[in-house]
Design an enzyme around this catalytic site. Structure first.
Site, PDB file in Angstrom:
ATOM      1  N   GLU A 133       0.785  -1.247   0.000  1.00 40.94           N
ATOM      2  CA  GLU A 133       0.000   0.000   0.000  1.00 40.94           C
ATOM      3  C   GLU A 133       0.818   1.300   0.000  1.00 40.94           C
ATOM      4  O   GLU A 133       0.534   2.219   0.755  1.00 40.94           O
ATOM      5  CB  GLU A 133      -0.952   0.017   1.208  1.00 40.94           C
ATOM      6  CG  GLU A 133      -1.840  -1.198   1.304  1.00 40.94           C
ATOM      7  CD  GLU A 133      -2.775  -1.186   2.515  1.00 40.94           C
ATOM      8  OE1 GLU A 133      -2.673  -0.284   3.358  1.00 40.94           O
ATOM      9  OE2 GLU A 133      -3.610  -2.093   2.606  1.00 40.94           O
ATOM     10  N   GLU A 240      -6.419 -10.752  -0.598  1.00 41.50           N
ATOM     11  CA  GLU A 240      -7.213 -10.445   0.605  1.00 41.50           C
ATOM     12  C   GLU A 240      -8.710 -10.404   0.263  1.00 41.50           C
ATOM     13  O   GLU A 240      -9.444  -9.567   0.742  1.00 41.50           O
ATOM     14  CB  GLU A 240      -6.753  -9.121   1.230  1.00 41.50           C
ATOM     15  CG  GLU A 240      -5.263  -9.068   1.505  1.00 41.50           C
ATOM     16  CD  GLU A 240      -4.828  -7.816   2.230  1.00 41.50           C
ATOM     17  OE1 GLU A 240      -5.694  -7.102   2.763  1.00 41.50           O
ATOM     18  OE2 GLU A 240      -3.614  -7.538   2.282  1.00 41.50           O
TER      19      GLU A 240
HETATM   20  O1  LIG Z   1      -9.256  -1.918   2.259  1.00 35.04           O
HETATM   21  C1  LIG Z   1      -8.507  -0.928   2.806  1.00 35.04           C
HETATM   22  C2  LIG Z   1      -8.948   0.390   2.812  1.00 35.04           C
HETATM   23  C3  LIG Z   1      -8.166   1.358   3.401  1.00 35.04           C
HETATM   24  C4  LIG Z   1      -6.962   1.015   3.979  1.00 35.04           C
HETATM   25  C5  LIG Z   1      -6.537  -0.309   3.969  1.00 35.04           C
HETATM   26  C6  LIG Z   1      -7.307  -1.279   3.373  1.00 35.04           C
HETATM   27  C7  LIG Z   1      -6.901  -2.721   3.339  1.00 35.04           C
HETATM   28  N1  LIG Z   1      -5.711  -3.027   4.100  1.00 35.04           N
HETATM   29  C8  LIG Z   1      -5.592  -4.455   4.357  1.00 35.04           C
HETATM   30  C9  LIG Z   1      -6.680  -4.846   5.269  1.00 35.04           C
HETATM   31  C10 LIG Z   1      -6.513  -5.447   6.430  1.00 35.04           C
HETATM   32  C11 LIG Z   1      -5.149  -5.684   6.958  1.00 35.04           C
HETATM   33  O2  LIG Z   1      -5.142  -6.782   7.868  1.00 35.04           O
HETATM   34  C12 LIG Z   1      -4.201  -5.969   5.815  1.00 35.04           C
HETATM   35  O3  LIG Z   1      -2.891  -6.194   6.297  1.00 35.04           O
HETATM   36  C13 LIG Z   1      -4.173  -4.794   4.856  1.00 35.04           C
HETATM   37  O4  LIG Z   1      -3.341  -5.137   3.750  1.00 35.04           O
END
Ligand SMILES: Oc1ccccc1CN[C@@H]1C=C[C@@H](O)[C@H](O)[C@H]1O
Length: 331
Positions: A133, A240
């Site tokens: 990210e 994910e």
């Molecule tokens: O869908 C999003 C929207 C904004 C910020 C981050 C995300 C997703 N971010 C994810 C989600 C959960 C965490 O456990 C993961 O490590 C991460 O990669």
């Protein structure tokens, strides 16, 4: 019933089928995980803050338990994640006097973390989300502002991949991000990865987090994103996957269960997704859900804290939902 249809067998000639786990779900969902999945990702236990709370202190127990479970059940493990702006620690970016640290110190700390973690799991973790990210969601900037970027400069990204490759030359190294199918963000991810490839940075795959919902993204946007990323010659993984029953801006908190209409649409969407994944089976090497069943999801607290969500193929009692049968139908 579902006890005679294993997800991992249905897609065994296409891609790995994985689930994110934590110590609680590893206990509660053990039978479901062992039956349907052949890949695991630690939901939180391999993140920087979980593994490396102080500069000279590592805490591996929870991550070791997940790796041990995978080893015992013949499952592969995705490493998540080495460099990210979230769930990291304050000491990493500070000097003992509390001031911001400098670029050389931060890069040395990054290298030490990656060396220690990647070497510990080199026989168990076959691929890593090396960087998670870093792309800015909106606006003209390619990269989001973060302590990593502000202190080390933008080459912290390339360094992370180089350090991981030195630590385990056999590990497959991924860049991972969300909203990966939004055209604007897709082009930024594409540019970042293309520039890494042009610098001969060791990167082998792109992780599409695939935190989707009943209405977004459109199938054609997902297809365009996969085409764009695959054009770089890299493998893709959905890393994910979950399908929220609420659109991102829907903050309603009145439901105690998904409506019939939601379950019907969720089944249709999951069927469409796996039909598309099958079509791209030559570039997709894994599809991992960010959980396994509706008894636990990070979406119970995001974006609305304490609001229940039902994003998976299996319900709160680990029984297959309509979505499961729609997915199996695509095989
Ligand atoms: O869908 C999003 C929207 C904004 C910020 C981050 C995300 C997703 N971010 C994810 C989600 C959960 C965490 O456990 C993961 O490590 C991460 O990669």
């Amino acid at each position: 019933n579902a006890q005679y249809v294993r997800l991992r067998d249905v897609f065994k000639d296409d891609f790995l089928v994985g689930a994110a786990v934590n110590p609680n779900t590893l206990d509660r969902q053990a039978d479901l995980l062992n039956y349907h999945f052949n890949s695991l990702t630690a939901e939180n236990e391999m993140k920087f803050a979980s593994l490396h709370p102080e500069e000279h202190v590592y805490t591996f127990d929870d991550a070791d338990r997940i790796v041990q479970f995978a080893r015992e059940h013949g499952m592969k493990v995705r490493g998540h994640t080495l460099v990210w702006h979230n769930q990291t620690t304050e000491w990493l970016f500070r000097n003992p006097d509390g001031e911001w640290t400098d670029r050389d110190t931060l890069l040395a700390r990054m290298k030490s973390h990656i060396d220690t973690v990647v070497k510990r799991y080199k026989d168990d973790v076959y691929c890593w989300d090396v960087v998670n990210e870093v792309i800015a969601d909106e606006g003209p900037d390619l990269l989001r502002s973060s302590h990593w970027l502000n202190i080390a400069g933008s080459d912290f990204i390339a360094k992370a991949f180089e350090y991981a490759n030195e630590a385990d030359p056999n590990a497959l190294l991924f860049y991972n991000d969300y909203n990966e199918s939004h055209p604007e963000k897709r082009e930024k991810i594409y540019l970042l990865v293309k520039s890494l490839l042009e610098q001969d940075v060791p990167i082998h795959g792109i992780g599409l987090q695939a935190h989707w919902n009943l209405h977004s993204p459109e199938i054609e946007q997902i297809r365009e994103a996969m085409e764009r990323y695959a054009s770089l010659g890299l493998k893709l993984q959905l890393t994910e996957l979950d399908v929220s029953v609420f659109d991102h801006h829907d903050r309603r908190t009145d439901l105690l269960a998904p409506t019939e209409e939601m379950l019907e649409l969720q089944a249709e969407r999951y069927g469409q997704f796996f039909k598309l994944f099958k079509e791209y089976r030559n570039v997709i090497t894994g599809v991992t859900f960010w959980g396994a069943a509706d008894d636990y999801t990070w979406l119970n607290d995001f974006p609305v804290r304490g609001r229940k969500n039902w994003p998976f193929l299996f319900d709160e009692s680990h029984q297959p939902k309509r979505a499961f049968w729609e997915v199996v139908r695509q095989a």
